[in-house]
Scaffold this active site. Structure first.
Site, PDB file in Angstrom:
ATOM      1  N   ARG B 237       0.850  -1.182   0.000  1.00  0.00           N
ATOM      2  CA  ARG B 237       0.000   0.000   0.000  1.00  0.00           C
ATOM      3  C   ARG B 237       0.894   1.243   0.000  1.00  0.00           C
ATOM      4  O   ARG B 237       1.905   1.288   0.712  1.00  0.00           O
ATOM      5  CB  ARG B 237      -0.905   0.038   1.248  1.00  0.00           C
ATOM      6  CG  ARG B 237      -2.161  -0.805   1.124  1.00  0.00           C
ATOM      7  CD  ARG B 237      -3.144  -0.196   0.120  1.00  0.00           C
ATOM      8  NE  ARG B 237      -4.346  -0.989  -0.062  1.00  0.00           N
ATOM      9  CZ  ARG B 237      -4.499  -1.932  -1.002  1.00  0.00           C
ATOM     10  NH1 ARG B 237      -3.496  -2.226  -1.812  1.00  0.00           N
ATOM     11  NH2 ARG B 237      -5.643  -2.561  -1.122  1.00  0.00           N
ATOM     12  N   GLU B 266      -3.304   7.618  -5.770  1.00  0.00           N
ATOM     13  CA  GLU B 266      -3.390   6.887  -7.045  1.00  0.00           C
ATOM     14  C   GLU B 266      -4.599   7.376  -7.826  1.00  0.00           C
ATOM     15  O   GLU B 266      -5.694   7.390  -7.266  1.00  0.00           O
ATOM     16  CB  GLU B 266      -3.493   5.382  -6.781  1.00  0.00           C
ATOM     17  CG  GLU B 266      -2.224   4.812  -6.182  1.00  0.00           C
ATOM     18  CD  GLU B 266      -2.321   3.325  -5.840  1.00  0.00           C
ATOM     19  OE1 GLU B 266      -3.294   2.675  -6.255  1.00  0.00           O
ATOM     20  OE2 GLU B 266      -1.416   2.826  -5.163  1.00  0.00           O
ATOM     21  N   HIS B 284      -0.163  -0.092  -9.905  1.00  0.00           N
ATOM     22  CA  HIS B 284      -0.934  -0.917  -8.953  1.00  0.00           C
ATOM     23  C   HIS B 284      -1.467  -2.163  -9.663  1.00  0.00           C
ATOM     24  O   HIS B 284      -2.668  -2.467  -9.602  1.00  0.00           O
ATOM     25  CB  HIS B 284      -2.080  -0.107  -8.331  1.00  0.00           C
ATOM     26  CG  HIS B 284      -2.557  -0.708  -7.020  1.00  0.00           C
ATOM     27  ND1 HIS B 284      -3.117   0.040  -6.011  1.00  0.00           N
ATOM     28  CD2 HIS B 284      -2.533  -1.989  -6.568  1.00  0.00           C
ATOM     29  CE1 HIS B 284      -3.442  -0.762  -5.008  1.00  0.00           C
ATOM     30  NE2 HIS B 284      -3.096  -1.988  -5.326  1.00  0.00           N
TER      31      HIS B 284
END
Lengths: 326, 334
Positions: B237, B266, B284
């Site tokens: 994370r 993000e 990601h």
């Protein structure tokens, strides 16, 4: 005092700590990285007066070896020796060594680095983000997929060992297999055709030249799955690049990772515009750690030869009995 | 007829593998998809959840306000393993089931962590770009073979990384408060303090959840412990890393490089990392492969259908919600 010429650019200089064996034995060291790019005429001039050379990829042709009458030992930094006319060296009594074994772990690591860069679109995604994008295309698994290893020598076996951590199904094509190794690591020996048809990733670890020239030709590429990837960290001549380009452009192959090329540096811009190709500049075996190990091994082999001990990595033991005397 | 909102990008759920959607439709569910990014705000999400029974959830905010306003919502099936965007307590209070697809993508994340280590060590991005620009290049990489790999967090993914780098004969260090000792013995994992891990490792990879305690786990002090030749990889994370401190460490030569699959924001708002040659960025996607996408979608759908049928779903994060769960109006039980 014997003189050694070092053309290998990644040696840091005459005081490189890995040249200690030569210094301790009283050798005079000359570092001339420009030699790595010389043609035979220039090289012949440069090499004059030296007893040994720690060589990069410059051409030791018959003419160079015949002309360099002080030369007793060509210590190739690396494992390839296609730039050295070994039969001529043998005839002339010049020892030729490579630093075999001193960088194979780096090549095996790099094969996996390329496999992952293809599977996970590493280069493509990095470029996308740096230009402001954030679309998230799915990659492909490596875990539990099928890996085909062409050539199960030291490096191929290293790749098999690494693949075990990813619980991969490992297929190998190898005419002279180490069956105990295959049993230990669960490697299934198959024909080249079978390997190409079944693998999700194919990695080449065979020597170049001879009958391996264009081993991966149009027919063999056509056997691969359209979702499969091809990785080459061995020798550029193993792949027919025109056939590979056609397969990639035609969508008959998912991608390719190429550390070596038919010409180096390549004269064409082939592959440069293809998003499913990852290129590196023949650096698979070159890491900080392997460089140091290769320099040390080359230096030690020269000292060994000069002392009348058969050096490690000797390619032409036939030259030993009539070697040029120090 | 119950309806499900697919809040993840449709190319993951709909296009690649139609079978999860077909499973829902065969059970009589209506499948809706989000469009654009309106649902990523609280108000937009409340509007999108109108009349919706369950969601296949991405990173949109399931706050207490959203959960109490979305009165038809019975199940948030997180597509993935993170749940830092879901208020679990509020969901339990409201009787909304929350599940994740834990176990359906961990192999992908572990693969990607190794991909980033190898990519950094073997200079894949910079070497490729040098060839694009100059036709060839000269570069010296760094081994992974027999180097020290420090794994922060030895859960499923961290253990998967250990298994993978064991094939590279890496010396494995791990920081884990509740270790599986048999596993550590089998793979030669040495349990160490966080400080020791940061100061000794050649590659550091993060595999721990984000919580108030772990926020900025990689901070200025820990980065200062790292060797100048060491790399840090984050596939967990973004909030685990203080990006300000990381940027400083990367530009001052305090550490060698970073592989970042996740970011504090993000898509990233801090664009300074785009210019750094010693980072590898991925969007990601550590847990996103064709194979994990299918597995996660199936798991999310199966958990929704289980809850609807009155069976406690796999991967339930808030068991307290089960006894007070909101009833499905047209539920077919038994």
């Amino acid at each position: 005092m014997p003189k050694v010429l070092v053309t290998q650019p990644s040696v840091t200089g005459v005081d490189d700590p890995r040249l200690e064996a030569l210094r301790a034995a009283g050798w005079e060291i000359r570092h001339e990285p420009a030699g790595a790019r010389m043609n035979p005429e220039e090289l012949l001039e440069l090499v004059q007066g030296h007893a040994a050379v720690i060589a990069s990829s410059e051409p030791y042709t018959r003419a160079v070896l015949e002309g360099a009458d002080t030369l007793k030992h060509v210590a190739r930094w690396g494992v390839g020796f296609d730039q050295v006319d070994v039969p001529a060296a043998t005839e002339l009594g010049i020892l030729v060594t490579t630093t075999v074994g001193a960088n194979d772990w780096g090549v095996a690591d790099h094969a996996f680095a390329l496999i992952f860069s293809l599977a996970r679109r590493t280069v493509e995604n990095d470029k996308l983000i740096r230009s402001g994008g954030w679309s998230r295309p799915p990659g492909r698994d490596v875990w539990r997929k099928t890996l085909g290893i062409v050539g199960l020598g030291r490096i191929g076996r290293g790749v098999a060992q690494r693949a075990s951590g990813f619980e991969m199904k490992v297929l190998a094509y190898e005419p002279y297999p180490d069956t105990a190794f295959c049993e230990k690591w669960g490697v299934e020996l198959v024909s080249l055709e079978d390997l190409l048809q079944r693998s999700d990733y194919v990695t080449l670890h065979a020597p170049g030249g001879g009958e391996n020239h264009h081993l991966m030709n149009a027919d063999r590429l056509a056997l691969m799955k359209s979702t499969a990837f091809l990785v080459n960290t061995a020798r550029g001549s193993l792949i027919d690049e025109a056939a590979l380009e056609a397969a990639l452009v035609g969508g008959r192959l998912a991608g390719a990772g190429l550390d070596v090329r038919e010409q180096e540096p390549p004269k064409d811009t082939r592959f440069v515009d293809l998003p499913n190709v990852v290129l590196t500049a023949h650096m698979a075996g070159v890491t900080v750690e392997t460089s140091a190990a290769m320099t040390a091994m080359a230096a030690e082999s020269i000292v060994e030869g000069s002392r009348g001990e058969k050096p490690g990595g000797l390619l032409n033991p036939e030259a030993w009995d009539h070697r040029r005397a120090y | 007829m119950p309806s499900v909102l697919i809040a993840i990008p449709s190319n993951y759920f709909i296009t690649r593998d139609p079978t999860p959607r077909e499973k829902l439709e065969a059970a009589g569910w209506t499948v809706r998809e989000v469009t654009g990014r309106a649902h990523t705000t609280e108000d937009g999400l409340i509007a999108a959840l109108d009349g919706v029974d369950a969601t296949v959830a991405g990173g949109e905010p399931y706050t207490r306000r959203v959960l109490s306003a979305a009165t038809s919502l019975k199940h948030v099936a997180r597509w993935g393993v993170g749940f830092d965007r879901v208020d679990l307590e509020a969901a339990a209070d409201e009787g909304v089931l929350v599940t994740t697809t834990q176990g359906a993508n961990d192999w992908g994340v572990a693969d990607h962590a190794v991909a980033l280590m190898l990519g950094l060590g073997h200079l894949l991005v910079s070497n490729h770009l040098a060839i694009m620009k100059d036709g060839w290049g000269s570069a010296i990489g760094d081994d992974l073979w027999r180097q020290k790999v420090g794994i922060v967090g030895l859960g499923r993914i961290g253990r998967g990384v250990a298994q993978r780098v064991h094939g590279f004969e890496a010396e494995i260090l791990a920081y884990e408060p509740y270790p599986d000792r048999a596993f550590c013995e089998r793979y030669g994992v040495r349990l160490v303090s966080a400080e020791e891990l940061f100061s000794q490792s050649d590659y550091i990879t993060l595999h721990l959840p984000l919580s108030p305690e772990t926020r900025h786990f990689v901070n200025r002090e820990r980065l200062a412990l790292m060797k100048p030749t060491a790399f840090v990889v984050n596939t967990a994370r973004g909030g685990l890393v203080d990006e300000e401190a990381l940027y400083a460490a990367l530009t001052s030569g305090q550490i060698a490089g970073a592989g970042l699959d996740v970011r504090e924001h993000e898509p990233p708002t801090d664009r300074r990392f785009d210019a750094l040659p010693n980072v590898i960025l991925s969007p990601h996607t550590a847990g996103i492969t064709h194979q994990t996408v299918s597995a996660m979608s199936h798991m999310a759908v199966d958990s929704i259908l289980s809850g609807w049928r009155g069976e406690s779903p796999h991967g339930l994060l808030n068991p307290r919600a089960w006894e007070r769960r909101r009833p499905y109006e047209f539920s077919k039980r038994g």
